[in-house]
Design an enzyme around this catalytic site. Structure first.
Site, short mmCIF file in Angstrom:
data_model
loop_
_atom_site.label_atom_id
_atom_site.label_comp_id
_atom_site.label_asym_id
_atom_site.label_seq_id
_atom_site.Cartn_x
_atom_site.Cartn_y
_atom_site.Cartn_z
N ASP A 117 0.79 -1.24 0.00
CA ASP A 117 0.00 0.00 0.00
C ASP A 117 0.81 1.28 0.00
OD1 ASP A 117 -2.69 -0.98 -0.08
OD2 ASP A 117 -2.40 -1.73 1.95
N ASP A 181 -7.08 -3.73 -5.58
CA ASP A 181 -6.66 -2.44 -5.03
C ASP A 181 -5.23 -2.08 -5.44
OD1 ASP A 181 -8.30 -4.20 -3.55
OD2 ASP A 181 -8.24 -2.96 -1.76
N1 GLY Z 1 -7.30 -1.08 -0.04
C1 GLY Z 1 -8.11 -1.56 0.99
C2 GLY Z 1 -9.53 -1.23 0.82
O1 GLY Z 1 -9.96 -0.75 -0.19
O2 GLY Z 1 -10.26 -1.47 1.77
#
Ligand code: GLY
Length: 399
Positions: A117, A181
């Site tokens: 992330d 994501d």
């Molecule tokens: N990237 C984690 C979410 O969208 O919850």
């Protein structure tokens, strides 16, 4: 001649009158939302500044208390990012000072290698600081890209999203899980190649986008949340979910990440396959019978008890922002028109909080993860972030 001139002039007058009558509506929506956001975030930042600590708000807990997160949380970039957008939207130096302070508090993100992330975290904070504040954070972007690249599995051609040896992920039996994501982290890699001249980052991003295009999507252009790879061979082991209703369901925020991700990848590569995928995802979302007429989706398009299921405002805000960008690449007004409708819905009292309420977050009614039982029908800092980004993009298009 004189007649045709008058006719032309008449048409022009009508045209400009027609345009003029539309401009205030857009301007009103933007300025009303900017004023509202300034009031809410002034209350929020005053409270934080008074504490004497550097705090990073993410959401509210069950008792309505603000949840603050450390730099290593995946959402840590959104709060500073929102301040960069407020600075851009208002040109008030107060927001620049705060944005710099809360961005630079995330300095250690650049060395983080145990999850994917960092693209969100450094992108929303440091990259926006470069774009909107003219700060020189190039070395942070490139160092973060280097850290993210340690998660690239060359035989599979993907960046591994989560580690599999701890926390709840360890119970799933995955080897190299990739979540949709992860498309959002590629922006940082593209930028790192621009700043460093090292094409490694660009090539990793393209490989990941290509593999995801091949393996994450169903024939109706909806996407899985998690695809697990055999890291040594690239074979797909499983297609599942973590935050959606079921493996075969369509988690709303996942569809939004996919739409945003392929639109952004088109920005850097001009690969028509990415643009087409973005349009295909749009078609999936906006022809879905389960999408409510206000265009704010339920948390999963296949959730069992629709219409008695929570909406996910964060998915709507991400989608609106993505569509403003997409509207710049395709000569079809429907993309901007849809984004405008979403923004109108989000600006109404059903979704936008009254000043002084909602823990000073702008938007209500988002969902973190229903399967994990966390953050259900709450404000989320990333809903606010993408809403402000969408406002900026809408304003830029207006210009
Ligand atoms: N990237 C984690 C979410 O969208 O919850």
């Amino acid at each position: 001649m004189r007649n045709s001139f008058l006719t032309l002039a008449g048409i022009s007058v009508l045209f400009f009158v027609g345009c003029k009558s539309k401009v205030p509506a857009t301007d009103d929506l933007i300025s009303d939302n900017v004023n509202n956001a300034v009031e809410q975030y002034s209350l929020m930042t005053n409270q934080i500044e008074k504490s004497g600590q550097v705090l990073n708000p993410r959401t509210l807990d069950k008792d309505g208390k603000t949840v603050y997160v450390p730099y290593r949380d995946w959402t840590s970039g959104f709060f500073p990012g929102s301040m960069w957008y407020l600075y851009h939207l208002t040109q008030d130096k107060k927001w620049e000072t705060l944005a710099v302070k809360y961005t630079e508090a995330l300095d250690s993100v650049q060395y983080l290698t145990w999850h994917h992330d960092v693209g969100f975290m450094a992108g929303c904070s440091f990259l926006n600081g470069m774009r909107l504040g003219n700060k020189d954070y190039r070395s942070v972007i490139v160092r973060t890209a280097k850290s993210l690249s340690t998660r690239f599995r060359p035989n599979a051609g993907v960046i591994q999203s989560w580690d599999v040896n701890n926390s709840w992920q360890a119970e799933r039996g995955w080897k190299c899980p990739v979540i949709i994501d992860n498309m959002m982290n590629l922006e940082l890699l593209f930028e790192a190649t621009c700043f460093s001249g090292d094409s490694t980052y660009y090539n990793i991003a393209v490989s990941h986008a290509d593999q995801t295009l091949k393996n994450h999507f169903r024939t109706d252009n909806s996407c899985y949340h998690v695809v697990d790879y055999e890291p040594e061979t690239g074979e797909v082991r499983k297609k599942q979910t973590a935050q959606g209703y079921a493996d075969e369901s369509s988690w709303a925020r996942g569809q939004a990440w996919a739409l945003y991700g392929y639109t952004m990848c088109y920005r850097y590569t001009r690969n028509p396959a990415y643009l087409m995928q973005a349009c295909n995802i749009y078609n999936f979302i906006f022809t879905n019978q389960k999408l409510p007429s206000d265009l704010i989706p339920y948390w999963d398009y296949d959730a069992l008890n629709i219409p008695n299921e929570p909406r996910d405002v964060s998915a709507a805000a991400i989608t609106a922002s993505a569509l403003y960008e997409l509207s710049g690449y395709v000569a079809d007004m429907k993309y901007k028109g849809t984004a405008d409708k979403i923004m109108e819905s989000l600006s109404a009292s059903g979704y936008r909080a009254e000043i002084g309420t909602n823990g000073y977050f702008i938007l209500k009614h988002s969902v973190g993860s229903i399967p994990h039982g966390v953050e259900i029908d709450v404000p989320l800092n990333y809903a606010d972030y993408y809403f402000l980004e969408a406002l900026k993009r809408k304003k830029d298009i207006g210009r």
